[in-house]
Design a protein around this motif. Sequence first.
Motif, PDB file in Angstrom:
ATOM      1  N   LEU A   1     -23.788 -59.893 -29.299  1.00 33.08           N
ATOM      2  CA  LEU A   1     -24.793 -58.884 -28.964  1.00 33.08           C
ATOM      3  C   LEU A   1     -24.191 -57.605 -28.400  1.00 33.08           C
ATOM      4  CD1 LEU A   1     -26.813 -61.105 -29.622  1.00 33.08           C
ATOM      5  CD2 LEU A   1     -28.162 -60.360 -27.651  1.00 33.08           C
ATOM      6  N   THR A   2     -22.859 -57.497 -28.411  1.00 31.37           N
ATOM      7  CA  THR A   2     -22.219 -56.239 -28.026  1.00 31.37           C
ATOM      8  C   THR A   2     -21.783 -55.449 -29.255  1.00 31.37           C
ATOM      9  OG1 THR A   2     -20.001 -57.244 -27.838  1.00 31.37           O
ATOM     10  CG2 THR A   2     -21.394 -57.247 -25.859  1.00 31.37           C
ATOM     11  N   ASP A   3     -22.203 -55.869 -30.457  1.00 29.81           N
ATOM     12  CA  ASP A   3     -21.860 -55.132 -31.678  1.00 29.81           C
ATOM     13  C   ASP A   3     -22.362 -53.688 -31.584  1.00 29.81           C
ATOM     14  OD1 ASP A   3     -20.822 -57.441 -32.702  1.00 29.81           O
ATOM     15  OD2 ASP A   3     -22.536 -57.908 -33.974  1.00 29.81           O
ATOM     16  N   SER A   4     -21.705 -52.784 -32.302  1.00 32.09           N
ATOM     17  CA  SER A   4     -22.175 -51.396 -32.350  1.00 32.09           C
ATOM     18  C   SER A   4     -23.485 -51.327 -33.133  1.00 32.09           C
ATOM     19  CB  SER A   4     -21.128 -50.508 -33.031  1.00 32.09           C
ATOM     20  OG  SER A   4     -19.946 -50.442 -32.254  1.00 32.09           O
ATOM     21  N   PRO A   5     -24.411 -50.451 -32.740  1.00 38.34           N
ATOM     22  CA  PRO A   5     -25.681 -50.312 -33.465  1.00 38.34           C
ATOM     23  C   PRO A   5     -25.454 -49.905 -34.913  1.00 38.34           C
ATOM     24  CG  PRO A   5     -25.798 -49.220 -31.329  1.00 38.34           C
ATOM     25  CD  PRO A   5     -24.363 -49.593 -31.535  1.00 38.34           C
ATOM     26  N   VAL A   6     -26.398 -50.297 -35.777  1.00 36.98           N
ATOM     27  CA  VAL A   6     -26.326 -49.956 -37.199  1.00 36.98           C
ATOM     28  C   VAL A   6     -27.552 -49.123 -37.570  1.00 36.98           C
ATOM     29  CG1 VAL A   6     -24.951 -51.950 -37.854  1.00 36.98           C
ATOM     30  CG2 VAL A   6     -27.429 -52.144 -37.829  1.00 36.98           C
ATOM     31  N   ARG A   7     -27.335 -48.114 -38.424  1.00 43.30           N
ATOM     32  CA  ARG A   7     -28.431 -47.240 -38.869  1.00 43.30           C
ATOM     33  C   ARG A   7     -29.245 -47.972 -39.931  1.00 43.30           C
ATOM     34  NH1 ARG A   7     -29.122 -41.499 -39.056  1.00 43.30           N
ATOM     35  NH2 ARG A   7     -31.223 -41.156 -39.904  1.00 43.30           N
ATOM     36  N   LEU A   8     -30.555 -47.899 -39.820  1.00 44.81           N
ATOM     37  CA  LEU A   8     -31.456 -48.561 -40.757  1.00 44.81           C
ATOM     38  C   LEU A   8     -32.064 -47.548 -41.715  1.00 44.81           C
ATOM     39  CD1 LEU A   8     -33.335 -50.941 -38.266  1.00 44.81           C
ATOM     40  CD2 LEU A   8     -31.328 -51.467 -39.671  1.00 44.81           C
ATOM     41  N   GLU A   9     -32.392 -48.020 -42.901  1.00 45.87           N
ATOM     42  CA  GLU A   9     -33.059 -47.201 -43.915  1.00 45.87           C
ATOM     43  C   GLU A   9     -34.327 -47.931 -44.352  1.00 45.87           C
ATOM     44  OE1 GLU A   9     -32.200 -44.237 -44.653  1.00 45.87           O
ATOM     45  OE2 GLU A   9     -30.237 -44.186 -43.663  1.00 45.87           O
ATOM     46  N   PRO A  10     -35.364 -47.890 -43.528  1.00 44.68           N
ATOM     47  CA  PRO A  10     -36.592 -48.651 -43.835  1.00 44.68           C
ATOM     48  C   PRO A  10     -37.299 -48.123 -45.071  1.00 44.68           C
ATOM     49  CG  PRO A  10     -36.945 -47.203 -41.964  1.00 44.68           C
ATOM     50  CD  PRO A  10     -35.480 -47.148 -42.262  1.00 44.68           C
TER      51      PRO A  10
ATOM     52  N   GLY B   1     -30.249 -56.659 -21.735  1.00 46.19           N
ATOM     53  CA  GLY B   1     -28.918 -56.116 -21.489  1.00 46.19           C
ATOM     54  C   GLY B   1     -28.291 -55.553 -22.748  1.00 46.19           C
ATOM     55  N   ALA B   2     -28.467 -56.263 -23.867  1.00 47.37           N
ATOM     56  CA  ALA B   2     -27.934 -55.781 -25.146  1.00 47.37           C
ATOM     57  C   ALA B   2     -28.605 -54.477 -25.555  1.00 47.37           C
ATOM     58  CB  ALA B   2     -28.120 -56.845 -26.222  1.00 47.37           C
ATOM     59  N   LEU B   3     -29.925 -54.393 -25.352  1.00 45.93           N
ATOM     60  CA  LEU B   3     -30.636 -53.162 -25.681  1.00 45.93           C
ATOM     61  C   LEU B   3     -30.141 -52.004 -24.821  1.00 45.93           C
ATOM     62  CD1 LEU B   3     -32.881 -51.666 -27.202  1.00 45.93           C
ATOM     63  CD2 LEU B   3     -34.477 -52.458 -25.436  1.00 45.93           C
ATOM     64  N   ALA B   4     -29.916 -52.249 -23.541  1.00 48.49           N
ATOM     65  CA  ALA B   4     -29.413 -51.200 -22.652  1.00 48.49           C
ATOM     66  C   ALA B   4     -28.049 -50.701 -23.138  1.00 48.49           C
ATOM     67  CB  ALA B   4     -29.318 -51.728 -21.222  1.00 48.49           C
ATOM     68  N   ARG B   5     -27.162 -51.604 -23.509  1.00 44.29           N
ATOM     69  CA  ARG B   5     -25.842 -51.188 -24.008  1.00 44.29           C
ATOM     70  C   ARG B   5     -25.973 -50.389 -25.295  1.00 44.29           C
ATOM     71  NH1 ARG B   5     -24.631 -56.402 -22.137  1.00 44.29           N
ATOM     72  NH2 ARG B   5     -24.979 -57.295 -24.204  1.00 44.29           N
ATOM     73  N   GLY B   6     -26.887 -50.822 -26.170  1.00 45.32           N
ATOM     74  CA  GLY B   6     -27.091 -50.099 -27.418  1.00 45.32           C
ATOM     75  C   GLY B   6     -27.596 -48.688 -27.187  1.00 45.32           C
ATOM     76  N   ILE B   7     -28.503 -48.538 -26.223  1.00 38.82           N
ATOM     77  CA  ILE B   7     -29.045 -47.215 -25.908  1.00 38.82           C
ATOM     78  C   ILE B   7     -27.943 -46.311 -25.352  1.00 38.82           C
ATOM     79  CG2 ILE B   7     -30.588 -45.994 -24.320  1.00 38.82           C
ATOM     80  CD1 ILE B   7     -32.567 -48.323 -24.705  1.00 38.82           C
ATOM     81  N   VAL B   8     -27.099 -46.858 -24.492  1.00 43.11           N
ATOM     82  CA  VAL B   8     -25.978 -46.074 -23.957  1.00 43.11           C
ATOM     83  C   VAL B   8     -25.058 -45.629 -25.090  1.00 43.11           C
ATOM     84  CG1 VAL B   8     -23.891 -46.191 -22.535  1.00 43.11           C
ATOM     85  CG2 VAL B   8     -26.050 -47.102 -21.659  1.00 43.11           C
ATOM     86  N   THR B   9     -24.754 -46.530 -26.020  1.00 38.77           N
ATOM     87  CA  THR B   9     -23.891 -46.186 -27.149  1.00 38.77           C
ATOM     88  C   THR B   9     -24.517 -45.087 -27.999  1.00 38.77           C
ATOM     89  OG1 THR B   9     -22.938 -48.406 -27.239  1.00 38.77           O
ATOM     90  CG2 THR B   9     -22.785 -47.078 -29.233  1.00 38.77           C
ATOM     91  N   LEU B  10     -25.792 -45.217 -28.327  1.00 35.93           N
ATOM     92  CA  LEU B  10     -26.467 -44.203 -29.139  1.00 35.93           C
ATOM     93  C   LEU B  10     -26.504 -42.859 -28.425  1.00 35.93           C
ATOM     94  CD1 LEU B  10     -29.399 -46.353 -30.558  1.00 35.93           C
ATOM     95  CD2 LEU B  10     -27.442 -45.465 -31.829  1.00 35.93           C
ATOM     96  N   SER B  11     -26.652 -42.875 -27.112  1.00 34.58           N
ATOM     97  CA  SER B  11     -26.621 -41.632 -26.350  1.00 34.58           C
ATOM     98  C   SER B  11     -25.241 -40.983 -26.423  1.00 34.58           C
ATOM     99  CB  SER B  11     -27.004 -41.914 -24.890  1.00 34.58           C
ATOM    100  OG  SER B  11     -26.988 -40.727 -24.128  1.00 34.58           O
ATOM    101  N   GLN B  12     -24.211 -41.812 -26.315  1.00 35.49           N
ATOM    102  CA  GLN B  12     -22.845 -41.295 -26.418  1.00 35.49           C
ATOM    103  C   GLN B  12     -22.554 -40.737 -27.801  1.00 35.49           C
ATOM    104  OE1 GLN B  12     -20.733 -44.833 -25.232  1.00 35.49           O
ATOM    105  NE2 GLN B  12     -20.746 -44.275 -23.057  1.00 35.49           N
ATOM    106  N   TRP B  13     -23.180 -41.310 -28.822  1.00 34.97           N
ATOM    107  CA  TRP B  13     -23.009 -40.828 -30.192  1.00 34.97           C
ATOM    108  C   TRP B  13     -23.823 -39.567 -30.468  1.00 34.97           C
ATOM    109  CZ3 TRP B  13     -23.655 -45.976 -33.427  1.00 34.97           C
ATOM    110  CH2 TRP B  13     -22.525 -46.789 -33.221  1.00 34.97           C
ATOM    111  N   GLY B  14     -24.673 -39.167 -29.535  1.00 34.49           N
ATOM    112  CA  GLY B  14     -25.531 -38.006 -29.748  1.00 34.49           C
ATOM    113  C   GLY B  14     -26.786 -38.315 -30.538  1.00 34.49           C
TER     114      GLY B  14
END
Length: 212
Positions: free
Chosen positions: A24-33, A72-85
């Motif tokens: 659950l610490t994987d980097s977020p992935v962009r979705l194409e719904p 906790g995983a969601l919080a880490r993902g949000i921090v990563t996405l914020s860092q990515w802009g």
Amino acid sequence: MVPTQCGGCGEPGTDWCGDCARTLTDSPVRLEPRVEIGVAAWALGRYRGTYRSTLIAMKEHGRRDLIGPLGGALARGIVTLSQWGEIPDGDTLTLVPAPTRASAARRRGGDPVAAIARASADRLGRRVAVADALATSARARDSAGLDARARVANLSDAVYVRRRFVPSSRIVAGPVLLVDDILTTGATAAQSCRVLAAHDLHVSTVVVIAGA
């Protein structure tokens, strides 16, 4: 006595093992719904393996103890996405849980999406709030098994902003994230974003635990 087992992989003797925690610490992935949402959609991972089994255990088997790890995983993902802009800067950040049918929430002992959002906000700090703004009317049926077109039709005019919800200046001032557990076609996210926009709440990004 009920034997203790990991909510992600079933390993005996622990409720949450190290391997699942690391997954659950994987980097977020962009979705194409398939349904156009209008904003970027990201998932912490794909709806398979640990992500799938953990969400099923929480939602269908009463494993409320998994809300903490998922938050906790969601919080880490949000921090990563914020860092990515991928999340705009702001003095505040508001998490809006995607709507859950009232009958489903009662069956599960509460709204799991809202619980995950609150657990995430607790980890992210006092500038992050949860706005429980959205609800789904009773006429909307379970979307399981519906294709993209049927999901859109099912949710048309069924998602609404709760009467008791009043947007505060704090919410309007910063970015708003729509949070959900699973994104399948994007129909729920799209309708939720439209309804919020009609109330001058413009979602910046959609973030989900898993993308189908």
